[in-house]
Design an enzyme around this catalytic site. Structure first.
Site, PDB file in Angstrom:
ATOM      1  NE  ARG A 142      43.733  25.271  39.743  1.00  0.00           N
ATOM      2  CZ  ARG A 142      42.984  24.354  39.133  1.00  0.00           C
ATOM      3  NH1 ARG A 142      43.512  23.584  38.181  1.00  0.00           N
ATOM      4  NH2 ARG A 142      41.731  24.201  39.452  1.00  0.00           N
ATOM      5  NE  ARG A 195      39.247  25.663  35.475  1.00  0.00           N
ATOM      6  CZ  ARG A 195      38.911  25.964  36.726  1.00  0.00           C
ATOM      7  NH1 ARG A 195      37.654  25.874  37.111  1.00  0.00           N
ATOM      8  NH2 ARG A 195      39.835  26.334  37.592  1.00  0.00           N
ATOM      9  NE  ARG A 236      42.154  30.947  44.386  1.00  0.00           N
ATOM     10  CZ  ARG A 236      41.069  30.508  43.737  1.00  0.00           C
ATOM     11  NH1 ARG A 236      40.007  31.266  43.643  1.00  0.00           N
ATOM     12  NH2 ARG A 236      41.079  29.317  43.193  1.00  0.00           N
ATOM     13  CE  LYS A 267      36.752  27.612  45.295  1.00  0.00           C
ATOM     14  NZ  LYS A 267      37.877  26.736  45.012  1.00  0.00           N
ATOM     15  NE  ARG A 318      37.720  21.494  36.631  1.00  0.00           N
ATOM     16  CZ  ARG A 318      37.846  22.407  37.578  1.00  0.00           C
ATOM     17  NH1 ARG A 318      36.805  22.711  38.325  1.00  0.00           N
ATOM     18  NH2 ARG A 318      38.991  22.993  37.817  1.00  0.00           N
TER      19      ARG A 318
HETATM   20  P1  ADP Z   1      39.906  26.530  41.430  1.00  0.00           P
HETATM   21  O1  ADP Z   1      39.413  26.798  42.821  1.00  0.00           O
HETATM   22  O2  ADP Z   1      39.388  25.251  40.870  1.00  0.00           O
HETATM   23  O3  ADP Z   1      41.406  26.617  41.305  1.00  0.00           O
HETATM   24  P2  ADP Z   1      38.773  29.073  40.348  1.00  0.00           P
HETATM   25  O4  ADP Z   1      37.840  29.020  39.195  1.00  0.00           O
HETATM   26  O5  ADP Z   1      38.238  29.583  41.650  1.00  0.00           O
HETATM   27  O6  ADP Z   1      39.326  27.598  40.440  1.00  0.00           O
HETATM   28  O7  ADP Z   1      40.053  29.967  39.973  1.00  0.00           O
HETATM   29  C1  ADP Z   1      40.838  29.710  38.836  1.00  0.00           C
HETATM   30  C2  ADP Z   1      42.084  30.607  38.811  1.00  0.00           C
HETATM   31  O8  ADP Z   1      41.675  31.990  38.730  1.00  0.00           O
HETATM   32  C3  ADP Z   1      42.985  30.549  40.038  1.00  0.00           C
HETATM   33  O9  ADP Z   1      43.894  29.472  39.991  1.00  0.00           O
HETATM   34  C4  ADP Z   1      43.687  31.913  39.939  1.00  0.00           C
HETATM   35  O10 ADP Z   1      44.692  31.916  38.965  1.00  0.00           O
HETATM   36  C5  ADP Z   1      42.580  32.825  39.460  1.00  0.00           C
HETATM   37  N1  ADP Z   1      41.836  33.436  40.583  1.00  0.00           N
HETATM   38  C6  ADP Z   1      40.517  33.278  40.858  1.00  0.00           C
HETATM   39  N2  ADP Z   1      40.163  33.972  41.953  1.00  0.00           N
HETATM   40  C7  ADP Z   1      41.302  34.583  42.396  1.00  0.00           C
HETATM   41  C8  ADP Z   1      41.614  35.413  43.498  1.00  0.00           C
HETATM   42  N3  ADP Z   1      40.686  35.765  44.389  1.00  0.00           N
HETATM   43  N4  ADP Z   1      42.891  35.850  43.634  1.00  0.00           N
HETATM   44  C9  ADP Z   1      43.843  35.516  42.754  1.00  0.00           C
HETATM   45  N5  ADP Z   1      43.627  34.719  41.703  1.00  0.00           N
HETATM   46  C10 ADP Z   1      42.371  34.252  41.515  1.00  0.00           C
END
Ligand code: ADP
Length: 221
Positions: free
Chosen positions: A156, A145, A100, A25, A139
């Site tokens: 996740r 990370r 999400r 993404k 990664r």
């Molecule tokens: P990825 O899709 O690789 O898991 P992101 O960078 O989109 O990574 O998100 C990392 C973390 O940030 C998520 O696992 C969550 O803990 C938090 N997060 C991000 N966006 C949201 C959201 N819209 N609602 C709840 N938690 C979020």
């Protein structure tokens, strides 16, 4: 396919890039931002920056994120509500990592409705589960990370299937165009598929055709 209706050109177009952790993404969103002239709003990036700066939001979110869980809906909805108006002053916005949960999607719909905007397209990246885990573990070696440990990755994925996947049905039921894109292969190949699939109002007048420049991917999320 439900195309974007002709609309006031002054109105910002709202797109969502959607997919499981590791689906690419973030990488594709950077390209879409550059080539489709949309403002990329990544809730993951915003949260990581809050954590790095140890703001009150960062202090609340840090441990939750590291465990691979979703932060509370209210917290993330407040963040988006605070940033969306500024992002919307350009041609359009690409949301990455939001909504999400179905509750977040409903909150977004209400925010957009207040302004006469709506979600035009959802770009849904699809990658087999085993590739996702491999990409994230890879990664982890490069970026380190906090949530790219095997345990947090498993959590996740679980959260994604349970809470995030239903967001796609929410938009389908509302008649929003959901473009399913094969997310396997190189970032260039995936971007090419997106470019072919996405309707012109989201891609923008000035977006280059299929022979436009490529670029190097940023990360796997
Ligand atoms: P990825 O899709 O690789 O898991 P992101 O960078 O989109 O990574 O998100 C990392 C973390 O940030 C998520 O696992 C969550 O803990 C938090 N997060 C991000 N966006 C949201 C959201 N819209 N609602 C709840 N938690 C979020």
């Amino acid at each position: 396919m439900v195309a974007v209706q002709a609309q006031d050109p002054a109105q910002a177009v709202i797109g969502i890039i959607f997919g499981p952790p590791g689906s690419g993404k973030g990488t594709q969103a950077s390209r879409i931002e550059r080539e489709f002239k949309l403002k990329h709003l990544s809730t993951g990036q915003i949260l990581r920056s809050e954590v790095a700066r140890a703001t009150p939001t960062g202090q609340k979110a840090g441990r939750i994120m590291a465990a691979g869980d979703l932060v509370p809906d209210e917290l993330i909805v407040d963040i988006v509500r605070g940033r969306l108006p500024e992002a919307e002053t350009g041609a359009g916005v690409l949301l990455d990592g939001f909504p999400r949960t179905v509750r977040q999607a409903q909150a977004l719909d209400a925010m957009l409705e207040d302004e006469g905007h709506r979600v035009a397209t959802v770009i849904a990246l699809e990658v087999p589960q085993k590739d996702l885990v491999e990409r994230l573990l890879e990664r982890a070696k490069v970026e380190g990370r906090a949530d790219d440990t095997r345990e947090a990755i498993t959590e996740r994925m679980h959260e994604y299937h349970k809470l995030t996947e239903p967001v796609l049905d929410h938009y389908k039921m509302k008649g929003v165009a959901v473009e399913r894109i094969d997310g396997t292969g190189s970032p260039d190949q995936v971007f090419e598929r997106i470019r072919r699939a996405v309707p012109a109002p989201l891609a923008g007048e000035g977006a280059p055709g299929p022979k436009g420049p490529g670029g190097v991917g940023r990360d796997a999320s």
